[in-house]
Design an enzyme around this catalytic site. Structure first.
Site, PDB file in Angstrom:
ATOM      1  CE1 TYR A 122      -2.376   3.419   5.379  1.00  0.00           C
ATOM      2  CE2 TYR A 122      -0.152   2.597   5.056  1.00  0.00           C
ATOM      3  CZ  TYR A 122      -1.030   3.460   5.682  1.00  0.00           C
ATOM      4  OH  TYR A 122      -0.558   4.358   6.608  1.00  0.00           O
ATOM      5  CD  GLN A 123      -5.233   1.845  -2.287  1.00  0.00           C
ATOM      6  OE1 GLN A 123      -5.630   2.708  -1.504  1.00  0.00           O
ATOM      7  NE2 GLN A 123      -5.758   1.689  -3.485  1.00  0.00           N
TER       8      GLN A 123
END
Length: 334
Positions: free
Chosen positions: A61-62
């Protein structure tokens, strides 16, 4: 908020898990709608204050900033000893990684990196983000069991796999004295019910926790058709999941709206109350604090059996979409 045991573990988690895919540096990764740190911290703190003690993220995630934001927020809020952290690792997926690391080496490195980003000494639930077709399942289980014995993780879970894969892995784990997968995180909601064929019956029979993601179908089960948010405008991933089934999904959404209006409730309450009847701890995401209120209300909202049947009766089989549809159905490597 209600609480339950996570599968066969001693971890007592809230009936909703806050999914943190939307938290992180929006300039890094696929999710351009991701929430900056100060807002992320407010959301996490508000969720905790309202009884949510189960938080889920992933190394992907990110570009890892999702883990960093979650770990930093929990540390600054001083709540680490009262919450359960789940994160996911991505199996090796390039020739470079396959040549550079064994499956076990890759898992060990991923765990250490997640521990560093989360700024914690252990991860409560460590999840394989999708079935690993490049690593023998016993090698995976051995590496994860070793990490648990070293105190780095407490339990293991799986995401995006077929029932036969989960059943095989857990049978092998039991036979070889290794750790079993205690939970599965897969795509399941009122508009995507293919897991009812095999995954969910198997989990009920074997005591595996069901913690589905996309609980509100990317907002389709929480907003009336036509209502737009920044995420709906930017989220091409969810568009890919639900764009092809609009015509068969719309009548179900209309029934969610109908029951919500009749009961003086929100669509979120109706959709999640249905899911709570099927799952252990659904993963729900938030980009603002007010969304947490809907989750809390849903935990106390009760649907009648007639309403459940009314919501379910229009469903038709769907094609598999998302991560699991990207992988081939092939025999596990020996």
């Amino acid at each position: 908020m209600q609480y339950t045991k996570l599968g066969n573990t001693d971890m007592e988690v809230s009936r909703f898990c806050l999914g943190c895919m939307s938290l992180g540096d929006s300039s890094r990764g696929m999710h351009t709608w991701a929430v900056p740190f100060d807002e992320s911290k407010e959301i996490i703190g508000y969720a905790y204050d309202n009884g949510i003690n189960f938080f889920d993220t992933a190394m992907s995630y990110q570009d890892g900033t999702g883990e960093e934001y979650l770990g930093r927020a929990i540390k600054e809020l001083g709540i680490r000893n009262n919450v359960f952290l789940a994160t996911k690792y991505t199996p090796r997926n390039t020739e470079e990684l396959l040549q550079k690391y064994t499956g076990a080496e890759w898992i060990g490195q991923c765990i250490d990196n997640s521990l560093r980003r989360l700024d914690t000494d252990h991860i409560d639930l460590y999840i394989m983000h999708s079935w690993d077709y490049k690593t023998p399942v016993l090698e995976t289980l051995s590496a994860l069991t070793k990490a648990r014995k070293a105190g780095k993780i407490r339990a293991i879970g799986i995401s995006n796999c077929y029932a036969w894969q989960l059943a095989k892995a857990n049978a092998l784990a039991e036979k070889e004295g290794m750790d079993r997968f205690v939970s599965i995180q897969s795509h399941y909601n009122l508009l995507a019910r293919e897991d009812e064929r095999e995954i969910i019956p198997y989990c009920r029979e074997d005591g595996v926790a069901v913690t589905p993601y996309s609980s509100l179908a990317g907002g389709r089960l929480s907003r009336k058709p036509g209502e737009e948010t920044r995420r709906t405008q930017l989220d091409f991933i969810n568009a890919g999941k639900y764009g092809a089934s609009v015509d068969v999904d719309r009548p179900i959404i209309d029934r969610v709206i109908e029951i919500a209006e009749k009961r003086g409730a929100s669509m979120i309450e109706v959709s999640l109350a249905w899911l709570l009847k099927k799952a252990t701890a659904p993963v729900v995401g938030a980009t603002r604090k007010s969304q947490i209120d809907g989750f809390v209300k849903a935990a106390a909202f009760e649907l009648s059996e007639e309403e459940v049947q009314y919501l379910e009766e229009l469903y038709v089989p769907h094609k598999l979409v998302g991560v699991i549809a990207m992988n081939p159905v092939v025999p596990q490597a020996k």
